[in-house]
Design an enzyme around this catalytic site. Structure first.
Site, short mmCIF file in Angstrom:
data_model
loop_
_atom_site.label_atom_id
_atom_site.label_comp_id
_atom_site.label_asym_id
_atom_site.label_seq_id
_atom_site.Cartn_x
_atom_site.Cartn_y
_atom_site.Cartn_z
N TYR A 110 56.21 49.82 43.69
CA TYR A 110 55.73 49.85 42.42
C TYR A 110 56.87 49.99 41.27
O TYR A 110 56.46 49.43 40.17
CB TYR A 110 54.47 51.12 41.94
CG TYR A 110 53.33 50.52 42.58
CD1 TYR A 110 52.55 49.64 42.11
CD2 TYR A 110 52.81 51.16 44.04
CE1 TYR A 110 51.22 49.35 42.85
CE2 TYR A 110 51.58 50.81 44.65
CZ TYR A 110 50.80 49.72 43.82
OH TYR A 110 49.67 49.21 44.52
N ARG A 141 57.55 46.46 40.83
CA ARG A 141 56.39 45.96 39.85
C ARG A 141 56.62 46.33 38.61
O ARG A 141 56.69 45.45 37.42
CB ARG A 141 55.30 46.35 40.29
CG ARG A 141 54.76 46.07 41.66
CD ARG A 141 54.17 44.81 42.21
NE ARG A 141 55.32 43.86 42.23
CZ ARG A 141 56.25 43.74 43.24
NH1 ARG A 141 56.22 44.54 44.31
NH2 ARG A 141 57.40 42.97 43.23
N GLN A 168 41.99 43.03 35.44
CA GLN A 168 42.46 43.79 36.63
C GLN A 168 43.93 44.01 36.81
O GLN A 168 44.50 44.64 37.71
CB GLN A 168 42.18 42.91 37.85
CG GLN A 168 40.66 42.50 37.91
CD GLN A 168 40.43 41.41 38.89
OE1 GLN A 168 40.05 41.59 39.92
NE2 GLN A 168 40.15 40.28 38.02
N ASN A 169 44.61 43.51 35.77
CA ASN A 169 46.01 43.53 36.00
C ASN A 169 46.78 44.84 35.54
O ASN A 169 46.35 45.55 34.69
CB ASN A 169 46.74 42.48 34.89
CG ASN A 169 46.17 41.01 35.45
OD1 ASN A 169 45.94 40.88 36.58
ND2 ASN A 169 46.44 39.98 34.37
N ASP A 227 49.94 45.13 34.60
CA ASP A 227 50.97 44.84 33.45
C ASP A 227 50.36 45.23 32.17
O ASP A 227 49.26 45.31 31.80
CB ASP A 227 51.61 43.60 33.52
CG ASP A 227 50.37 42.26 33.22
OD1 ASP A 227 49.94 42.58 32.12
OD2 ASP A 227 50.29 41.53 33.82
N HIS A 231 42.24 48.45 37.01
CA HIS A 231 42.98 48.95 38.33
C HIS A 231 44.15 49.76 37.81
O HIS A 231 45.15 49.80 38.66
CB HIS A 231 43.51 47.66 39.13
CG HIS A 231 42.15 47.02 39.63
ND1 HIS A 231 42.38 45.58 40.18
CD2 HIS A 231 40.81 47.51 39.94
CE1 HIS A 231 41.22 45.22 40.72
NE2 HIS A 231 40.28 46.37 40.56
N GLY A 249 42.15 33.30 35.63
CA GLY A 249 43.04 33.63 36.80
C GLY A 249 42.91 34.84 37.66
O GLY A 249 43.80 35.48 37.76
N THR A 250 41.38 34.67 38.18
CA THR A 250 41.24 35.72 39.03
C THR A 250 40.58 34.98 40.17
O THR A 250 39.82 34.02 40.10
CB THR A 250 40.42 36.73 38.51
OG1 THR A 250 40.15 37.67 39.97
CG2 THR A 250 39.27 36.45 38.02
N SER A 251 40.96 35.42 41.56
CA SER A 251 40.26 34.68 42.78
C SER A 251 38.85 35.42 42.96
O SER A 251 38.15 34.91 43.77
CB SER A 251 41.16 35.10 44.17
OG SER A 251 41.42 36.39 44.37
#
Ligand code: OAD
Length: 229
Positions: free
Chosen positions: A54, A57, A87-88, A90, A105, A171-173
């Protein structure tokens, strides 16, 4: 009254800022075993490895800049009541200027007590070190929701999704639950727009528009349309 526009974002929106996604071919979970770095068990077994993962990151996030997609979403606020559910981990939405961002998250720039998840602190710089403690004397860990942990903001997010007039997914799966279920809280009469070069499989959705493009071009295009209505 402004229409409610809710945006769900994932790692893909920050890809063009130079931050790796998780499940693409060059994604983070190709290089790391998620069980070794992103679970409470990993933290118990090897906290140094988890901190290191992390810290890297955090360093990458601090060095990254918001891109055209993050910036375009800010423009929507002139016309719509906008909330971003991300969900990011950043902080590129905030740094672009978005005023309401819900982090499902967690966020990499904060630490939490390993004994009490409600004790949350800002981290100065990119490194959270072993030995850094909360006011109760417990080691600080990243303020991140790990696999197997509850997602405290999911109820807020589901409520926002259920009241959205327009729901955008960028931009999410849609591979990780409960975040992936949010689109199913959106009313069947509300508009849904998915922007992703690889549209995730979604079934049974009405009023759905898909834009199979990268966020850096697709989002400004969709925003322009939404602002010109
Ligand atoms: P994924 O890596 O699963 O998915 C990334 C998505 O971004 C894919 O659908 C790609 O097609 C898309 N993508 C790639 N480049 C793009 C670009 N330039 N513009 C737009 N889209 C692009 O990432 P997430 O769905 O965000 O959780 O992953 C969800 C969660 O899984 C993360 O929050 C993280 C991870 O494990 C935790 O760590 C708890």
């Amino acid at each position: 009254m402004k229409q409610k526009l809710v945006v769900l974002t994932g790692a893909g929106i920050s890809a063009e800022s130079g931050l790796q996604t998780f499940r693409d071919t060059d994604g983070l979970w190709e290089g790391y075993d998620v069980n070794e770095v992103a679970t409470p068990q990993a933290w118990s077994k090897n906290p140094l490895l988890v901190q290191h993962f992390y810290n890297l990151r955090r360093k990458a996030c601090l060095e990254a800049q918001p891109n055209a997609a993050h910036k375009a979403l800010v423009e929507l606020e002139a016309r719509y009541d906008v909330v971003i559910i991300t969900q990011n981990i950043d902080n590129l939405h905030e740094r672009a200027g978005s005023s309401r961002v819900v982090h499902l998250h967690g966020i990499i720039t904060k630490a939490q007590s390993s004994a009490d998840p409600y004790l949350i602190y800002d981290i100065e710089g990119w490194e959270l070190k072993m030995g850094a403690k909360c006011e109760k004397g417990s080691q600080l860990r990243p303020h991140i929701v790990w696999f197997g942990e509850p997602v405290p903001m999911i109820e807020t997010a589901a409520d926002l999704a259920s009241r959205a007039h327009i729901f955008m997914v960028i931009g999410t799966s849609l591979a990780v639950y409960p975040a992936a279920s949010l689109i199913h809280y959106v009313s069947h009469t509300s508009e849904k727009i998915i922007i992703d070069p690889k549209i995730p499989p979604v079934q049974g959705l009405t009023n759905l528009e898909v834009v199979a493009e990268k966020a850096g071009t697709g989002v400004p295009k969709v925003v322009k349309q939404l602002l010109s209505r």
